[in-house]
Design an enzyme around this catalytic site. Structure first.
Site, mmCIF file in Angstrom:
data_model
loop_
_atom_site.group_PDB
_atom_site.id
_atom_site.type_symbol
_atom_site.label_atom_id
_atom_site.label_comp_id
_atom_site.label_asym_id
_atom_site.label_seq_id
_atom_site.Cartn_x
_atom_site.Cartn_y
_atom_site.Cartn_z
ATOM 1 C CD GLU A 58 -2.854 -0.483 -0.345
ATOM 2 O OE1 GLU A 58 -2.790 0.667 -0.813
ATOM 3 O OE2 GLU A 58 -3.373 -1.426 -0.944
HETATM 4 C C1 FAD Z 1 2.493 -9.569 0.687
HETATM 5 C C2 FAD Z 1 2.200 -8.503 -0.330
HETATM 6 C C3 FAD Z 1 0.893 -8.248 -0.683
HETATM 7 C C4 FAD Z 1 0.608 -7.326 -1.684
HETATM 8 N N1 FAD Z 1 -0.688 -7.175 -2.113
HETATM 9 C C5 FAD Z 1 -0.921 -6.436 -3.218
HETATM 10 C C6 FAD Z 1 -2.223 -6.413 -3.808
HETATM 11 O O1 FAD Z 1 -3.164 -7.031 -3.315
HETATM 12 N N2 FAD Z 1 -2.390 -5.689 -4.936
HETATM 13 C C7 FAD Z 1 -1.380 -5.005 -5.525
HETATM 14 O O2 FAD Z 1 -1.600 -4.387 -6.540
HETATM 15 N N3 FAD Z 1 -0.135 -5.000 -4.986
HETATM 16 C C8 FAD Z 1 0.119 -5.707 -3.854
HETATM 17 N N4 FAD Z 1 1.379 -5.733 -3.321
HETATM 18 C C9 FAD Z 1 2.435 -4.968 -3.952
HETATM 19 C C10 FAD Z 1 2.934 -3.830 -3.092
HETATM 20 O O3 FAD Z 1 1.989 -2.801 -3.035
HETATM 21 C C11 FAD Z 1 4.293 -3.399 -3.664
HETATM 22 O O4 FAD Z 1 5.210 -4.431 -3.331
HETATM 23 C C12 FAD Z 1 4.755 -2.075 -3.148
HETATM 24 O O5 FAD Z 1 3.944 -1.047 -3.622
HETATM 25 C C13 FAD Z 1 6.204 -1.780 -3.536
HETATM 26 O O6 FAD Z 1 6.413 -2.022 -4.899
HETATM 27 P P1 FAD Z 1 7.652 -2.933 -5.353
HETATM 28 O O7 FAD Z 1 7.602 -4.196 -4.584
HETATM 29 O O8 FAD Z 1 7.654 -3.006 -6.822
HETATM 30 O O9 FAD Z 1 8.910 -2.166 -4.845
HETATM 31 P P2 FAD Z 1 9.623 -0.941 -5.591
HETATM 32 O O10 FAD Z 1 8.606 0.017 -6.073
HETATM 33 O O11 FAD Z 1 10.595 -1.494 -6.549
HETATM 34 O O12 FAD Z 1 10.387 -0.285 -4.372
HETATM 35 C C14 FAD Z 1 11.619 -0.816 -3.859
HETATM 36 C C15 FAD Z 1 12.235 0.227 -2.925
HETATM 37 O O13 FAD Z 1 12.496 1.428 -3.658
HETATM 38 C C16 FAD Z 1 11.846 2.537 -3.055
HETATM 39 N N5 FAD Z 1 11.332 3.434 -4.088
HETATM 40 C C17 FAD Z 1 10.668 3.094 -5.210
HETATM 41 N N6 FAD Z 1 10.336 4.190 -5.905
HETATM 42 C C18 FAD Z 1 10.787 5.247 -5.205
HETATM 43 C C19 FAD Z 1 10.736 6.656 -5.390
HETATM 44 N N7 FAD Z 1 10.136 7.218 -6.440
HETATM 45 N N8 FAD Z 1 11.320 7.441 -4.462
HETATM 46 C C20 FAD Z 1 11.906 6.908 -3.376
HETATM 47 N N9 FAD Z 1 11.989 5.583 -3.155
HETATM 48 C C21 FAD Z 1 11.422 4.768 -4.043
HETATM 49 C C22 FAD Z 1 10.707 1.950 -2.235
HETATM 50 O O14 FAD Z 1 10.344 2.786 -1.159
HETATM 51 C C23 FAD Z 1 11.307 0.617 -1.774
HETATM 52 O O15 FAD Z 1 12.059 0.798 -0.611
HETATM 53 C C24 FAD Z 1 1.667 -6.602 -2.281
HETATM 54 C C25 FAD Z 1 2.974 -6.826 -1.866
HETATM 55 C C26 FAD Z 1 3.263 -7.765 -0.918
HETATM 56 C C27 FAD Z 1 4.693 -8.017 -0.527
#
Ligand code: FAD
Length: 600
Positions: free
Chosen positions: A442
């Site tokens: 989220e």
């Molecule tokens: C158990 C679980 C349940 C989930 N359920 C859902 C769901 O039901 N539906 C759904 O759609 N998604 C879901 N997600 C996805 C979740 O919302 C994402 O994992 C989350 O938004 C982070 O995206 P990412 O994993 O691609 O990480 P990334 O976006 O790659 O981020 C990796 C790191 O980089 C940092 N970062 C990225 N962009 C920036 C920026 N612009 N500025 C500063 N820092 C940045 C982040 O803060 C983080 O520390 C779920 C994830 C998990 C693990």
């Protein structure tokens, strides 16, 4: 270990003393309710959570869902819990009477959810997602779509998901690549892959309604090109009966650290000729619609984190009151009985820290739920607008403070138990693993910091911020007149001045250079959030002081003394250290920013 899910006295303190929940009964929407209805609903939730959710919390963790290439299998207790939740009407409770709902206030529904989260956060994930998805259908889908999908969702025959994330994009939703093609019949064919989709496949319900963000072909790049689609797992015939399987395939389950009984899926849309999807609302407005669900979910994630932290606190407290170990430093008699570890000052330090985080986080989330309520059913246009603005400002805090400090409460709980905290025979390690998700999904903590600083505060402050300052100052004035709370008000007043100065400085820094100015946004979020919770603790302290002054006795007196003492702890140990953090922020410290990739 304790059977208590939450401290029921604290919940009633939050609802009826901190928040004036009974005043909702004056609003036309709740005219048919009374306090008895609220309390009976809470008691039903508590019992269902204790009887149907808590007993399989550990089993769902150790026997996680499996996929044999055809079907997803969950432990059977999950379906029994889902059915009990639906049969009790909790999926529809907050909806209008005409939709079969009970018109239950948001703050009561969220309090009920607190019990389910505390009992079994992973199984509670299914109704949590479904409630959000059905709210989205209700708010933005056409009437024909609602007629086909909403009623079965509210009855618990269909469940819902939110499908935003893809393998190549998580935080940056504007880059999503799932695409949608207009078909001859006016529906769409959706192609793409979604990842991490919670509840994306299972057999708890006859159908699963995926709320999918995708880009209509030739739509502009970025967030403006994103639309929202309703994509069911099974198509429906003319009469709404379950028909053929839609072109949505489970590519696989993901294997998580915690929240294991919620399936985490990779979904392929359109492996064959495209998954049938129905446009929700207007093209290009998808992200705006989804923000409704995301904002609700952010408060829900904060609440989940608060409840897991709360459970960790209650278990640690119970253990500390039972476990004999060692003697106090001034007792040199080896033949004297050992004391319970709660007698050791350092253990009380840990418990106090847990109490401050857990109860502070729960209070914050319920306050946010009351703002949601006021934004919808407030009695004047002004009240509704102000509540919406304040909630908008505070949402990143409501999501992130419990996710960081509720998690810390879980971590400290492990320490209170010592070796027993680290082994699976005790619940603490699972609570920690479950809670570790909350700063990630989220919108990560980093994204919440940027949201608060760049979007919610904006270059000139924002209306929500102005209101927040007014509200805190009002509390400061009230508390200044109370002898027990005056020193607490002075401490919070100093922290508020710091927040104002830091905010002003950072706004200037962002105006000069947005990338540099936002580089310490997470630290700012922490400073801001800790002050918000300081305000929450001041308000609790003032109520406690007044109740004690009015002659509260027995268990009531100890309850209020606990509140007052924790507020004192919070001001001294949580707020006072903010000064050095504020100094770094105001000076625009660039150490993190200046670190070069190749210096690591
Ligand atoms: C158990 C679980 C349940 C989930 N359920 C859902 C769901 O039901 N539906 C759904 O759609 N998604 C879901 N997600 C996805 C979740 O919302 C994402 O994992 C989350 O938004 C982070 O995206 P990412 O994993 O691609 O990480 P990334 O976006 O790659 O981020 C990796 C790191 O980089 C940092 N970062 C990225 N962009 C920036 C920026 N612009 N500025 C500063 N820092 C940045 C982040 O803060 C983080 O520390 C779920 C994830 C998990 C693990």
């Amino acid at each position: 270990m304790t059977d208590a899910l939450l401290n029921d006295r604290d919940l009633s303190f939050q609802l009826y003393e901190m928040l004036d929940t009974e005043a909702l009964l004056q609003r036309p929407r709740y005219a048919e309710h009374d306090r008895g209805v609220f309390d009976a609903t809470l008691e039903t939730a508590r019992q269902l959570a204790a009887n149907y959710f808590a007993p399989h919390n550990q089993k769902g963790d150790s026997q996680e869902p499996t996929f044999d290439g055809e079907r997803v299998k969950l432990i059977p207790e999950t379906k029994i819990a889902w059915d009990a939740f639906a049969a009790a009407g909790f999926l529809v409770a907050h909806h209008d009477y005409e939709d079969g709902g009970l018109q239950l206030p948001e703050v009561i529904l969220r309090s009920c959810m607190a019990y389910f989260n505390a009992a079994n956060a992973a199984t509670a994930g299914y109704p949590f997602l479904s409630i959000g998805a059905s709210n989205l259908v209700k708010s933005f889908a056409s009437i024909p779509l609602q007629e086909r999908f909403l009623a079965p969702m509210l009855a618990g025959r269909f469940s819902g998901t939110m499908a935003l994330t893809e393998p190549g994009q998580g935080s940056a939703l504007g880059d999503l690549r799932t695409r949608a093609q207009l078909a001859a019949d006016g529906s769409y064919r959706v192609f793409g892959q979604k990842m991490f989709i919670s509840g994306g496949d299972h057999e708890l319900t006859d159908n699963i309604v995926h709320m999918v963000l995708a880009r209509i072909e030739d739509a502009p790049a970025g967030t403006k090109g994103i639309s929202l689609f309703l994509v069911p797992k099974f198509l429906l015939d003319q009469d709404g009966n379950i028909g053929a399987r839609n072109d949505v395939a489970l590519a696989g389950l993901l294997h998580k650290m915690g929240y294991r009984n919620t399936t985490s899926t990779v979904l392929n849309f359109g492996e064959r000729d495209g998954a049938v999807g129905y446009l929700v609302g207007e093209p290009g407005q998808g992200l705006g619609y989804m923000f409704q669900l995301m904002n609700e979910a952010r408060i829900g994630v904060g609440l989940g984190a608060a409840c897991l932290g709360y459970q960790s606190y209650l278990h640690a407290l119970d253990y500390a009151r039972e476990r004999p170990q060692g003697r106090l430093p001034d007792n040199k008699d080896p033949l004297s009985p050992q004391v319970r570890i709660v007698e050791h000052a350092d253990v009380r330090r840990m418990l106090l820290q847990q109490k401050a985080y857990a109860e502070g986080s729960l209070a914050l989330c319920l306050y946010a739920s009351s703002l949601m309520e006021d934004a919808r059913t407030g009695t004047s246009e002004l009240q509704r607008r102000e509540a919406a603005e304040l909630l908008d400002l505070l949402t990143p805090v409501v999501k992130s403070y419990p996710s960081r400090y509720g998690l810390l409460a879980s971590e400290i709980g492990i320490q209170v138990l010592g070796g027993s905290g680290y082994i699976r025979e005790y619940p603490l390690e699972q609570l920690y693993r479950d809670n570790r998700l909350n700063p990630i999904h989220e919108g990560t903590e980093g994204i919440q910091g940027i949201d608060l600083l760049s979007r919610k505060l904006g270059p000139r402050g924002g209306d929500g911020y102005r209101q927040y300052l007014v509200q805190v100052r009002t509390s400061l004035q009230q508390a200044a007149g109370d002898p027990a709370c005056a020193p607490l008000a002075a401490a919070l007043g100093q922290a508020l001045v710091l927040v104002e100065r830091v905010t002003l400085a950072l706004q200037g820094q962002i105006e000069a250079d947005a990338t540099l100015g936002l580089s310490n946004a997470t630290s700012y979020l922490d400073l801001f959030g800790r002050t918000v919770v300081g305000w929450i603790w001041l308000r609790q302290a003032l109520l406690a002081s007044r109740a004690l002054e009015a002659g509260a006795s027995g268990s009531e007196a100890t309850f209020y003394q606990g509140k007052l003492h924790t507020a004192r702890y919070y001001m001294d140990w949580e707020l006072a250290p903010l000064e050095s953090q504020a100094r770094l922020l105001m000076a625009g410290n660039r150490l993190c920013f200046d670190m070069q990739n190749d210096w690591f």
